[in-house]
Design a protein around this motif. Structure first.
Motif, mmCIF file in Angstrom:
data_model
loop_
_atom_site.group_PDB
_atom_site.id
_atom_site.type_symbol
_atom_site.label_atom_id
_atom_site.label_comp_id
_atom_site.label_asym_id
_atom_site.label_seq_id
_atom_site.Cartn_x
_atom_site.Cartn_y
_atom_site.Cartn_z
ATOM 1 N N ARG A 124 10.303 -8.601 0.867
ATOM 2 C CA ARG A 124 10.572 -7.388 1.640
ATOM 3 C C ARG A 124 9.268 -6.737 2.099
ATOM 4 O O ARG A 124 9.182 -6.210 3.205
ATOM 5 C CB ARG A 124 11.398 -6.411 0.810
ATOM 6 N N ALA A 125 8.259 -6.766 1.230
ATOM 7 C CA ALA A 125 6.977 -6.166 1.595
ATOM 8 C C ALA A 125 6.332 -6.905 2.767
ATOM 9 O O ALA A 125 5.675 -6.293 3.618
ATOM 10 C CB ALA A 125 6.040 -6.172 0.400
ATOM 11 N N ILE A 126 6.534 -8.219 2.821
ATOM 12 C CA ILE A 126 5.952 -9.024 3.898
ATOM 13 C C ILE A 126 6.736 -8.866 5.193
ATOM 14 O O ILE A 126 6.162 -8.742 6.278
ATOM 15 C CB ILE A 126 5.899 -10.507 3.484
ATOM 16 N N THR A 127 8.062 -8.885 5.087
ATOM 17 C CA THR A 127 8.902 -8.872 6.287
ATOM 18 C C THR A 127 9.061 -7.482 6.898
ATOM 19 O O THR A 127 9.212 -7.351 8.105
ATOM 20 C CB THR A 127 10.295 -9.440 5.969
ATOM 21 N N ILE A 128 9.040 -6.449 6.052
ATOM 22 C CA ILE A 128 9.163 -5.091 6.570
ATOM 23 C C ILE A 128 7.760 -4.525 6.722
ATOM 24 O O ILE A 128 7.165 -4.011 5.771
ATOM 25 C CB ILE A 128 10.002 -4.198 5.633
ATOM 26 N N GLU A 129 7.208 -4.645 7.892
ATOM 27 C CA GLU A 129 5.820 -4.260 8.106
ATOM 28 C C GLU A 129 5.661 -2.781 8.418
ATOM 29 O O GLU A 129 4.603 -2.192 8.188
ATOM 30 C CB GLU A 129 5.233 -5.092 9.251
ATOM 31 N N ALA A 130 6.695 -2.155 8.943
ATOM 32 C CA ALA A 130 6.579 -0.760 9.361
ATOM 33 C C ALA A 130 6.530 0.174 8.152
ATOM 34 O O ALA A 130 7.270 -0.005 7.190
ATOM 35 C CB ALA A 130 7.758 -0.384 10.247
ATOM 36 N N GLU A 131 5.659 1.157 8.206
ATOM 37 C CA GLU A 131 5.602 2.216 7.195
ATOM 38 C C GLU A 131 6.445 3.381 7.709
ATOM 39 O O GLU A 131 5.993 4.196 8.509
ATOM 40 C CB GLU A 131 4.164 2.649 6.947
ATOM 41 N N VAL A 132 7.669 3.433 7.276
ATOM 42 C CA VAL A 132 8.623 4.395 7.817
ATOM 43 C C VAL A 132 8.263 5.819 7.417
ATOM 44 O O VAL A 132 8.288 6.743 8.241
ATOM 45 C CB VAL A 132 10.048 4.056 7.350
ATOM 46 N N SER A 133 7.926 6.031 6.153
ATOM 47 C CA SER A 133 7.636 7.368 5.653
ATOM 48 C C SER A 133 6.886 7.253 4.330
ATOM 49 O O SER A 133 6.687 6.157 3.797
ATOM 50 C CB SER A 133 8.933 8.157 5.460
ATOM 51 N N GLU A 134 6.475 8.410 3.815
ATOM 52 C CA GLU A 134 5.840 8.414 2.510
ATOM 53 C C GLU A 134 6.804 7.956 1.420
ATOM 54 O O GLU A 134 6.397 7.313 0.443
ATOM 55 C CB GLU A 134 5.325 9.820 2.189
ATOM 56 N N LEU A 135 8.075 8.283 1.599
ATOM 57 C CA LEU A 135 9.090 7.835 0.641
ATOM 58 C C LEU A 135 9.169 6.314 0.619
ATOM 59 O O LEU A 135 9.367 5.712 -0.448
ATOM 60 C CB LEU A 135 10.448 8.432 1.002
ATOM 61 N N PHE A 136 9.001 5.709 1.783
ATOM 62 C CA PHE A 136 9.030 4.250 1.886
ATOM 63 C C PHE A 136 7.956 3.631 0.994
ATOM 64 O O PHE A 136 8.215 2.685 0.241
ATOM 65 C CB PHE A 136 8.810 3.864 3.350
ATOM 66 N N SER A 137 6.742 4.173 1.057
ATOM 67 C CA SER A 137 5.643 3.667 0.218
ATOM 68 C C SER A 137 5.866 3.990 -1.252
ATOM 69 O O SER A 137 5.576 3.177 -2.139
ATOM 70 C CB SER A 137 4.321 4.274 0.687
ATOM 71 N N ALA A 138 6.411 5.171 -1.517
ATOM 72 C CA ALA A 138 6.659 5.569 -2.906
ATOM 73 C C ALA A 138 7.682 4.652 -3.566
ATOM 74 O O ALA A 138 7.556 4.313 -4.753
ATOM 75 C CB ALA A 138 7.145 7.013 -2.957
ATOM 76 N N LEU A 139 8.675 4.233 -2.794
ATOM 77 C CA LEU A 139 9.697 3.334 -3.345
ATOM 78 C C LEU A 139 9.101 1.977 -3.698
ATOM 79 O O LEU A 139 9.535 1.340 -4.664
ATOM 80 C CB LEU A 139 10.845 3.168 -2.351
ATOM 81 N N LEU A 140 8.115 1.536 -2.923
ATOM 82 C CA LEU A 140 7.454 0.271 -3.240
ATOM 83 C C LEU A 140 6.721 0.371 -4.577
ATOM 84 O O LEU A 140 6.812 -0.534 -5.418
ATOM 85 C CB LEU A 140 6.478 -0.118 -2.136
ATOM 86 N N TRP A 141 6.011 1.469 -4.783
ATOM 87 C CA TRP A 141 5.309 1.654 -6.053
ATOM 88 C C TRP A 141 6.309 1.809 -7.210
ATOM 89 O O TRP A 141 6.067 1.314 -8.317
ATOM 90 C CB TRP A 141 4.395 2.875 -5.970
ATOM 91 N N ALA A 142 7.412 2.486 -6.945
ATOM 92 C CA ALA A 142 8.436 2.632 -7.977
ATOM 93 C C ALA A 142 9.048 1.280 -8.328
ATOM 94 O O ALA A 142 9.348 0.995 -9.498
ATOM 95 C CB ALA A 142 9.522 3.593 -7.501
ATOM 96 N N ASP A 143 9.214 0.432 -7.316
ATOM 97 C CA ASP A 143 9.734 -0.922 -7.533
ATOM 98 C C ASP A 143 8.795 -1.701 -8.445
ATOM 99 O O ASP A 143 9.217 -2.353 -9.412
ATOM 100 C CB ASP A 143 9.880 -1.614 -6.179
ATOM 101 N N ARG A 144 7.507 -1.622 -8.161
ATOM 102 C CA ARG A 144 6.526 -2.324 -8.991
ATOM 103 C C ARG A 144 6.517 -1.787 -10.421
ATOM 104 O O ARG A 144 6.423 -2.557 -11.383
ATOM 105 C CB ARG A 144 5.140 -2.176 -8.366
#
Length: 214
Positions: free
Chosen positions: A96-116
């Motif tokens: 998902r990180a590779i295929t979804i290249e757009a940074e939609v919002s700060e929440l989008f990035s926060a969810l990635l860190w939460a996933d990790r």
């Protein structure tokens, strides 16, 4: 087969119904023993059962013994299932990180860190659970059973965070192969989560039966 023998065997099977193969093995072992005992000592069915109870114990004792004998294998299989589920969730996150290249919002990035963080938590508590069953840890954060449950919950959180990111980027992935990739990885994650959860539940039943009060 006498009614007394049948009731004795059924009682053992009912206490081991969380694993049909274990229940069947226990039934076959005890039934063979009863027949051999009756033949060797020229005993009737009732006397054979009484001798079996004297040797093996009542159905509660027999169920505990069989559950305890298989607990170690269940713990290893549960640990492996959690690792595989976590690995699958990690691969899905990376895709998902590779295929979804757009940074939609700060929440989008926060969810990635939460996933990790969720995946790191899964690995940590899975290790605590595995080691806790085998060794006496100097610092016990929680019981091994609880640690395994937390691992499953962490995988579920990882899946939720990943799907949340996909939802935020819906417009960018709503068509084509990206959407198919997201759906496929989400389905694989859900299947892995269900399998890991079922494995933890089964191991838990083994533990409860093996440690049941006499």
């Amino acid at each position: 087969m006498s009614q007394l023998i049948q009731e004795y065997l059924l009682s053992i099977e009912r206490k081991l119904d969380f694993d049909s193969s274990l229940a069947l093995r226990a039934r076959e072992d005890i039934e063979e023993y009863l027949h051999e005992l009756a033949a060797d000592r020229n005993l009737g069915p009732q006397d054979a059962v009484l001798h079996a109870i004297a040797g093996f114990g009542d159905s509660d004792s027999v169920a505990r013994q069989y559950a305890a004998s298989g607990l170690g294998r269940q713990i290893s299989q549960t640990w492996l299932s959690l690792l595989l589920a976590m690995t699958g969730a990690f691969v899905a996150m990376r895709l998902r990180a590779i295929t979804i290249e757009a940074e939609v919002s700060e929440l989008f990035s926060a969810l990635l860190w939460a996933d990790r963080f969720a995946l790191a938590t899964c690995l940590c508590f899975a290790a605590i659970g595995r080691l806790g069953y085998s060794f006496s840890l100097p610092l016990q954060v929680c019981s091994p059973r609880t640690a395994f449950r937390i691992s499953v919950l962490a995988i579920a959180c990882s899946v939720a965070f990943g799907l949340g990111r996909a939802a935020l980027a819906y417009e960018a992935i709503s068509t084509g192969w990206l959407a198919l990739c997201i759906v496929a990885t989400a389905a694989a994650e859900m299947i892995a989560l269900v399998v890991a959860g079922a494995r933890v539940r089964k191991m838990d039943r083994y533990f409860m039966q093996a440690s049941a009060a006499g």
